[in-house]
Design a protein around this motif. Sequence first.
Motif, PDB file in Angstrom:
ATOM      1  N   GLU A  11      -6.729   9.678   7.854  1.00  0.00           N
ATOM      2  CA  GLU A  11      -5.388   9.220   7.511  1.00  0.00           C
ATOM      3  C   GLU A  11      -5.430   7.854   6.844  1.00  0.00           C
ATOM      4  OE1 GLU A  11      -2.665  11.045   7.858  1.00  0.00           O
ATOM      5  OE2 GLU A  11      -3.714  12.659   8.868  1.00  0.00           O
ATOM      6  N   TRP A  12      -4.594   7.670   5.821  1.00  0.00           N
ATOM      7  CA  TRP A  12      -4.492   6.380   5.148  1.00  0.00           C
ATOM      8  C   TRP A  12      -3.785   5.371   6.024  1.00  0.00           C
ATOM      9  CZ3 TRP A  12      -7.398   5.255   1.190  1.00  0.00           C
ATOM     10  CH2 TRP A  12      -7.815   6.272   0.341  1.00  0.00           C
ATOM     11  N   LEU A  53       1.027   4.235  -2.807  1.00  0.00           N
ATOM     12  CA  LEU A  53       0.778   5.633  -2.470  1.00  0.00           C
ATOM     13  C   LEU A  53       1.878   6.534  -3.036  1.00  0.00           C
ATOM     14  CD1 LEU A  53      -0.764   7.835  -0.735  1.00  0.00           C
ATOM     15  CD2 LEU A  53       0.942   7.347   1.004  1.00  0.00           C
ATOM     16  N   THR A  84      -0.976  11.663   2.749  1.00  0.00           N
ATOM     17  CA  THR A  84      -1.498  10.494   3.453  1.00  0.00           C
ATOM     18  C   THR A  84      -2.873  10.736   4.077  1.00  0.00           C
ATOM     19  OG1 THR A  84      -0.301  11.129   5.451  1.00  0.00           O
ATOM     20  CG2 THR A  84       0.795   9.586   3.970  1.00  0.00           C
ATOM     21  N   ASN A  93       0.805  -1.196   0.000  1.00  0.00           N
ATOM     22  CA  ASN A  93       0.000   0.000   0.000  1.00  0.00           C
ATOM     23  C   ASN A  93       0.854   1.269   0.000  1.00  0.00           C
ATOM     24  OD1 ASN A  93      -2.345  -1.478   0.019  1.00  0.00           O
ATOM     25  ND2 ASN A  93      -2.637  -1.300   2.221  1.00  0.00           N
ATOM     26  N   ASP A 121      -6.994  11.642   3.274  1.00  0.00           N
ATOM     27  CA  ASP A 121      -8.001  11.699   2.214  1.00  0.00           C
ATOM     28  C   ASP A 121      -8.793  13.012   2.314  1.00  0.00           C
ATOM     29  OD1 ASP A 121     -10.091  11.438   4.067  1.00  0.00           O
ATOM     30  OD2 ASP A 121     -10.626   9.407   3.456  1.00  0.00           O
TER      31      ASP A 121
END
Length: 141
Positions: A106-107, A5, A99, A1, A101
């Motif tokens: 937070e991702w 990103l 990081t 992931n 959205d």
Amino acid sequence: NFRLLIVEAFLDARQPHYLGTREFLDLPRFGLVFNDGGPGVCISRAALLALREVLAVAPRLIKGEEVDFQSCSFAVGHREDLMLGTCLRQAGILPSTVTTDPSGREWFSIRPLRGIPEHRPAASLLLQGQSNEAAEPLHSW
């Protein structure tokens, strides 16, 4: 992931980047948004080179001397993620918004999966260019 990103955001290690889960809790007290050290942070090569210059002249505080987190210093204590943010800010590098959205979530997070939809900073704490339009959680885990 994380690799995905970086690729999708077109991040380049030759540019200063400071990635992680942004923390807003100490903003009222210290005037600083920083990346939480719990889940880890990612600092680009360029950011490390800039940080090196700040650390080279940072004073060493003696045990018991109060840390104000307004300027970079070597100090005894457990707030190393806050001090890293202080030192990077002194180098002109702020936590990346990549990081986060559009709803301010937070991702990468240290929160339990069920708590992630509700985790977003108050609208007054969002950095310029961000919004906090979603008033309700998008999902109920």
